[in-house]
Write an enzyme that holds these catalytic residues in place. Structure first.
Site, PDB file in Angstrom:
ATOM      1  N   LYS A  66       0.815  -1.237   0.000  1.00  0.00           N
ATOM      2  CA  LYS A  66       0.000   0.000   0.000  1.00  0.00           C
ATOM      3  C   LYS A  66       0.842   1.278   0.000  1.00  0.00           C
ATOM      4  O   LYS A  66       0.457   2.266  -0.630  1.00  0.00           O
ATOM      5  CB  LYS A  66      -0.970  -0.006   1.189  1.00  0.00           C
ATOM      6  N   ASN A  87      -4.933   2.065  -1.499  1.00  0.00           N
ATOM      7  CA  ASN A  87      -5.414   0.696  -1.750  1.00  0.00           C
ATOM      8  C   ASN A  87      -6.110   0.593  -3.103  1.00  0.00           C
ATOM      9  O   ASN A  87      -6.588  -0.480  -3.467  1.00  0.00           O
ATOM     10  CB  ASN A  87      -6.374   0.249  -0.642  1.00  0.00           C
ATOM     11  N   ASP A 103     -10.014   2.569   2.002  1.00  0.00           N
ATOM     12  CA  ASP A 103     -10.114   1.898   3.313  1.00  0.00           C
ATOM     13  C   ASP A 103     -10.755   2.832   4.341  1.00  0.00           C
ATOM     14  O   ASP A 103     -11.555   2.388   5.177  1.00  0.00           O
ATOM     15  CB  ASP A 103      -8.719   1.500   3.829  1.00  0.00           C
ATOM     16  N   GLY A 124      -3.597  -1.111  17.243  1.00  0.00           N
ATOM     17  CA  GLY A 124      -2.696  -1.289  16.102  1.00  0.00           C
ATOM     18  C   GLY A 124      -2.139   0.037  15.639  1.00  0.00           C
ATOM     19  O   GLY A 124      -2.697   1.115  15.943  1.00  0.00           O
ATOM     20  N   ALA A 125      -1.020  -0.038  14.913  1.00  0.00           N
ATOM     21  CA  ALA A 125      -0.396   1.190  14.394  1.00  0.00           C
ATOM     22  C   ALA A 125       0.198   0.939  13.010  1.00  0.00           C
ATOM     23  O   ALA A 125       1.101   1.645  12.584  1.00  0.00           O
ATOM     24  CB  ALA A 125       0.679   1.668  15.369  1.00  0.00           C
ATOM     25  N   GLY A 126      -0.323  -0.072  12.312  1.00  0.00           N
ATOM     26  CA  GLY A 126       0.153  -0.368  10.961  1.00  0.00           C
ATOM     27  C   GLY A 126      -0.643   0.423   9.926  1.00  0.00           C
ATOM     28  O   GLY A 126      -1.283   1.434  10.234  1.00  0.00           O
ATOM     29  N   GLY A 127      -0.613  -0.064   8.690  1.00  0.00           N
ATOM     30  CA  GLY A 127      -1.238   0.651   7.578  1.00  0.00           C
ATOM     31  C   GLY A 127      -2.729   0.861   7.759  1.00  0.00           C
ATOM     32  O   GLY A 127      -3.237   1.972   7.519  1.00  0.00           O
ATOM     33  N   THR A 150       3.779  -2.443  19.993  1.00  0.00           N
ATOM     34  CA  THR A 150       5.023  -1.664  20.006  1.00  0.00           C
ATOM     35  C   THR A 150       4.625  -0.200  20.200  1.00  0.00           C
ATOM     36  O   THR A 150       4.173   0.468  19.255  1.00  0.00           O
ATOM     37  CB  THR A 150       5.775  -1.853  18.671  1.00  0.00           C
ATOM     38  N   ARG A 153       5.462   2.863  17.930  1.00  0.00           N
ATOM     39  CA  ARG A 153       4.743   3.030  16.655  1.00  0.00           C
ATOM     40  C   ARG A 153       3.417   3.769  16.877  1.00  0.00           C
ATOM     41  O   ARG A 153       2.980   4.546  16.023  1.00  0.00           O
ATOM     42  CB  ARG A 153       4.475   1.670  16.002  1.00  0.00           C
ATOM     43  N   GLY A 244     -14.709  -7.795   9.578  1.00  0.00           N
ATOM     44  CA  GLY A 244     -13.789  -7.342   8.540  1.00  0.00           C
ATOM     45  C   GLY A 244     -14.336  -7.484   7.129  1.00  0.00           C
ATOM     46  O   GLY A 244     -13.963  -6.721   6.231  1.00  0.00           O
TER      47      GLY A 244
HETATM   48  P1  NDP Z   1       0.296  -4.121   9.323  1.00  0.00           P
HETATM   49  O1  NDP Z   1       1.256  -5.245   9.112  1.00  0.00           O
HETATM   50  O2  NDP Z   1       0.611  -2.777   8.763  1.00  0.00           O
HETATM   51  O3  NDP Z   1       0.106  -3.922  10.924  1.00  0.00           O
HETATM   52  C1  NDP Z   1      -0.060  -5.030  11.777  1.00  0.00           C
HETATM   53  C2  NDP Z   1      -0.459  -4.564  13.172  1.00  0.00           C
HETATM   54  O4  NDP Z   1      -0.771  -5.722  13.949  1.00  0.00           O
HETATM   55  C3  NDP Z   1       0.665  -3.821  13.920  1.00  0.00           C
HETATM   56  O5  NDP Z   1       0.083  -2.812  14.728  1.00  0.00           O
HETATM   57  C4  NDP Z   1       1.254  -4.942  14.786  1.00  0.00           C
HETATM   58  O6  NDP Z   1       1.869  -4.475  15.959  1.00  0.00           O
HETATM   59  C5  NDP Z   1       0.013  -5.717  15.142  1.00  0.00           C
HETATM   60  N1  NDP Z   1       0.292  -7.098  15.533  1.00  0.00           N
HETATM   61  C6  NDP Z   1       0.725  -8.095  14.721  1.00  0.00           C
HETATM   62  N2  NDP Z   1       0.840  -9.237  15.440  1.00  0.00           N
HETATM   63  C7  NDP Z   1       0.479  -8.936  16.719  1.00  0.00           C
HETATM   64  C8  NDP Z   1       0.399  -9.697  17.919  1.00  0.00           C
HETATM   65  N3  NDP Z   1       0.710 -10.998  17.955  1.00  0.00           N
HETATM   66  N4  NDP Z   1      -0.026  -9.085  19.032  1.00  0.00           N
HETATM   67  C9  NDP Z   1      -0.350  -7.760  19.031  1.00  0.00           C
HETATM   68  N5  NDP Z   1      -0.297  -6.984  17.907  1.00  0.00           N
HETATM   69  C10 NDP Z   1       0.119  -7.574  16.775  1.00  0.00           C
HETATM   70  O7  NDP Z   1      -1.103  -4.655   8.821  1.00  0.00           O
HETATM   71  P2  NDP Z   1      -2.401  -3.844   8.315  1.00  0.00           P
HETATM   72  O8  NDP Z   1      -2.602  -2.660   9.201  1.00  0.00           O
HETATM   73  O9  NDP Z   1      -2.324  -3.622   6.861  1.00  0.00           O
HETATM   74  O10 NDP Z   1      -3.545  -4.935   8.568  1.00  0.00           O
HETATM   75  C11 NDP Z   1      -3.923  -5.290   9.885  1.00  0.00           C
HETATM   76  C12 NDP Z   1      -5.128  -6.212   9.843  1.00  0.00           C
HETATM   77  O11 NDP Z   1      -6.243  -5.583   9.233  1.00  0.00           O
HETATM   78  C13 NDP Z   1      -4.910  -7.497   9.047  1.00  0.00           C
HETATM   79  O12 NDP Z   1      -5.589  -8.512   9.716  1.00  0.00           O
HETATM   80  C14 NDP Z   1      -5.553  -7.205   7.725  1.00  0.00           C
HETATM   81  O13 NDP Z   1      -5.965  -8.396   7.082  1.00  0.00           O
HETATM   82  C15 NDP Z   1      -6.745  -6.392   8.185  1.00  0.00           C
HETATM   83  N6  NDP Z   1      -7.272  -5.499   7.144  1.00  0.00           N
HETATM   84  C16 NDP Z   1      -8.570  -5.670   6.757  1.00  0.00           C
HETATM   85  C17 NDP Z   1      -9.139  -4.829   5.842  1.00  0.00           C
HETATM   86  C18 NDP Z   1     -10.564  -5.043   5.471  1.00  0.00           C
HETATM   87  O14 NDP Z   1     -10.996  -4.482   4.464  1.00  0.00           O
HETATM   88  N7  NDP Z   1     -11.318  -5.801   6.235  1.00  0.00           N
HETATM   89  C19 NDP Z   1      -8.387  -3.725   5.210  1.00  0.00           C
HETATM   90  C20 NDP Z   1      -7.036  -3.628   5.692  1.00  0.00           C
HETATM   91  C21 NDP Z   1      -6.511  -4.491   6.625  1.00  0.00           C
HETATM   92  P3  NDP Z   1       3.461  -4.117  16.006  1.00  0.00           P
HETATM   93  O15 NDP Z   1       3.585  -2.712  15.493  1.00  0.00           O
HETATM   94  O16 NDP Z   1       3.810  -4.252  17.443  1.00  0.00           O
HETATM   95  O17 NDP Z   1       4.149  -5.122  15.129  1.00  0.00           O
END
Ligand code: NDP
Length: 282
Positions: A66, A87, A103, A124-127, A150, A153, A244
């Site tokens: 992305k 996206n 999104d 969460g703090a990812g994408g 984390t 982040r 989701g």
């Molecule tokens: P990223 O890889 O960018 O971020 C992953 C996040 O999950 C981070 O905050 C990470 O924390 C956290 N994480 C991963 N493993 C663990 C764990 N064991 N315990 C605690 N926290 C954890 O992913 P995305 O943001 O792109 O996607 C996240 C989720 O959202 C996925 O499941 C994806 O399939 C879903 N999604 C669904 C969509 C939909 O349309 N329904 C659209 C986009 C995403 P850390 O920073 O500590 O690693």
């Protein structure tokens, strides 16, 4: 043939092809086809640039591309730029690539009510968390707290987009799980094994079963064939839940409308996304 697709790595389990091909069929758009585009990161830019000349009008973009999608685009919407990820890509006949992020509005559409004035907790703090925080603040949420495994982040996200990083999950009206916890659901849908797995998943989110009862609305971006541990706990305690797949359908419908200029048949898309037999995908 007008082509659409989803770029990802891996992308084998994406429900987008089934969902979009069902929509195209429902609207009688027989000259259109949506397909999986499995592309590894090192080939992403070259492959995506080549799509315009290969009959592609547009593509969705999923993990892990992305940010790269935004970077390669020739133009991007303000939303995609501010979120820092795209996206949805659209290819013009001259090869120009435009990036959008559906999104964020997809989350608001799936939520089914305005978050204006609400207190929200984002896990969460990812994408996807970036898009959700941006969307909630843009819609006027009163407060957005961000918890992440984390913490640094979460702090970085709050600094960049707004909201407040918290060291442990805090009560709010709306909870949105944007972590990938929940993707690996239990193989057995009931019984003691499921309870243990559910408790383990909530634990990874820094929460207990009882704490989930403090939220009126719970959204889980992760999706699988059974309800996730988070949504099981939320439903059991009377919360309104959004899974989701509802978010997937909403973001997909908005992409579909951008490309085709037609109103997306959301019910058809939802039924196809939920169907177990994904034989309409390529
Ligand atoms: P990223 O890889 O960018 O971020 C992953 C996040 O999950 C981070 O905050 C990470 O924390 C956290 N994480 C991963 N493993 C663990 C764990 N064991 N315990 C605690 N926290 C954890 O992913 P995305 O943001 O792109 O996607 C996240 C989720 O959202 C996925 O499941 C994806 O399939 C879903 N999604 C669904 C969509 C939909 O349309 N329904 C659209 C986009 C995403 P850390 O920073 O500590 O690693």
């Amino acid at each position: 043939m007008t082509r659409l697709g989803v770029l990802g790595w891996p992308v084998a389990h994406s429900r987008s092809p089934a969902m979009h091909n069902a929509a195209l069929a429902a609207l009688g758009m027989s000259g259109w086809r949506y397909q999986r585009l499995p592309v590894p990161p090192h080939l992403f830019t070259e492959t995506t640039r080549g799509l315009a000349g290969s009959g592609f009008l547009g593509a969705n973009v999923t993990i892990p591309h992305k940010q790269a999608a935004l970077a390669l685009a020739d133009q991007a919407s303000p939303a995609a730029r501010e979120i820092g990820a795209a996206n949805t890509l659209t290819f013009a006949p001259d090869g120009t690539i435009t990036a959008e992020n559906t999104d964020a509005p997809g989350l608001i559409e799936a939520l089914g009510r305005s978050p204006c004035g609400m207190r929200a907790l984002v896990l969460g703090a990812g994408g996807s968390a970036r898009a959700v925080v941006w969307a909630l603040l843009g819609e006027g949420a009163r407060e957005v707290s961000i918890w992440n495994r984390t913490h640094a982040r979460a702090q970085a996200l709050a600094r960049e987009l707004g909201g407040r990083a918290v060291v442990k999950p805090e009560p709010a009206e709306l909870l949105v799980n944007c972590t990938s916890v929940g993707l690996e659901g239990p193989t057995e849908p009931s019984g003691v094994e499921r309870s243990a797995t559910d408790a383990g998943a909530l634990n990874q989110l820094g929460m207990t079963f009882d704490q989930i009862g403090e939220f009126a609305d719970v959204v889980d971006l992760a999706y699988q064939s059974q309800p996730t541990s988070l949504l099981v706990a939320a439903s059991a305690q009377g919360a309104r839940t959004v899974d989701g797949l509802e978010v997937l359908v909403a973001q997909g419908a908005l992409s579909f409308e951008l490309w085709t200029g037609r109103s997306a048949p959301r019910e058809v898309m939802a039924a196809a996304a939920r169907a177990k037999d994904d034989d309409t995908g390529l």
